[in-house]
Design an enzyme around this catalytic site. Sequence first.
Site: not given
Length: 429
Positions: A45, A91-94
């Site tokens: 990101r 992370t914020a995954s999806h």
Amino acid sequence: MSVFKAYDIRGVVGSELTDELVEKIGYAISKFFNGSDVIVGMDVRTHSFKIAEALSRGLLAGGHVIFIGTSTTPIAHFASQTLQKPAVMITASHNPPEYNGMKIMKSGGLDLESHEIQQLASMLETPPITKRGVVYVNDVLSKYFDYMFNRFGKLDFSIGFDPANAAGVVLKPLLDRVFKKVVAINDYPDGRFPAHLPDPEKAENLRQLRSLVVENKLDVGIALDGDCDRVGIVTSSGEIFRPEKVVYALLNYYARPGDVVVLDVTMPLYLEKVAEKKGVKIIRQRVGHSFQKPTAVKHNALFWAEYSGHIGFREHNYFDDGIYAALKLLSILSEVGITLDEVLKNAPKVYEERIDIRFPDPKKAMGDIKRKISGMEFYEIDGVDIRTKEGRILIRPSNTEPLIRVKIESETKEGFEKLKALLSQLVSL
């Protein structure tokens, strides 16, 4: 809404997840782990490195940082297990590009449980400037590649690969090493996710991969979410091979009588019938890896799995690792000589749909729904699981977003339509 969720930390960068808050979280993590060295990895990101800097300022007030660079959540788990240190994966995954967050792991790689995350939230304070640790860099990626290749060796498949411009781009060299042929798309890092969101659970995000597999006559397609702890699979004919079908295949060709398997509440009911015929015990648990993994450990389960694509195996320390799950499935099917399309053909037919409904106050909405169903048969493991002769409607609040998630499931089309009509009486669609 708090950034401290049921099983991780997540929020919009700048408005919810500020540098000041991240720094305080870093110091709280250091205190939580009594000043231990902490491993830090990050996804691709656009603000992940900025988050890593702020997090490290907090961590360094209490101890040292072991930085593993651009990584995946499974690699962070692997690093925590091999180095025996706690870890944080940024992370914020999806989630959409404006989000970021943190997944926190104890020494050995198991995630903080929900109550521990809330404990962490109560420990926030500005870090002192008197003590400063050191940032070390560790190349865990190559060690992880060696571990995976030693576990699976060469697999005789040609594959399509779509990491969706997310953290999975770092795995391409591993796949080239394992498979006879890899055709990749969206395999360069771009935290804006220009092709599609990194969420293989949604069919629209698999559209490119399905075309790629069919047009290139490949054996299988593999897609990953933003931090690679979930997997999406496409068959050679371009059909989506849902995570429940992965579980169906594992129950048929991997599990043995006496084994225990942990499934989330959203997994289809027919899997319990399949397991019963195989002499396998199914244990249901709430959605979320911080609930699934401890349950799997407690019962020494063969594996655990969620409808969204999280799958963790005992032999892999119960880490939910999208690539590991794909390689494990393909190696098992290769040994028994059956294709993904043949598994789909043999599997029971289920009519199902998952619907996400946005509510400003999901808790209030759930209360309203429970009042409406007071005279019906329902269960409460995670939300409400309404049972009728047609099948079931599962309604539960999301752990990561202001949503209510609904899953309708029936063995017949007629039953499915009746359940959908019932849902419309319970919830405004």
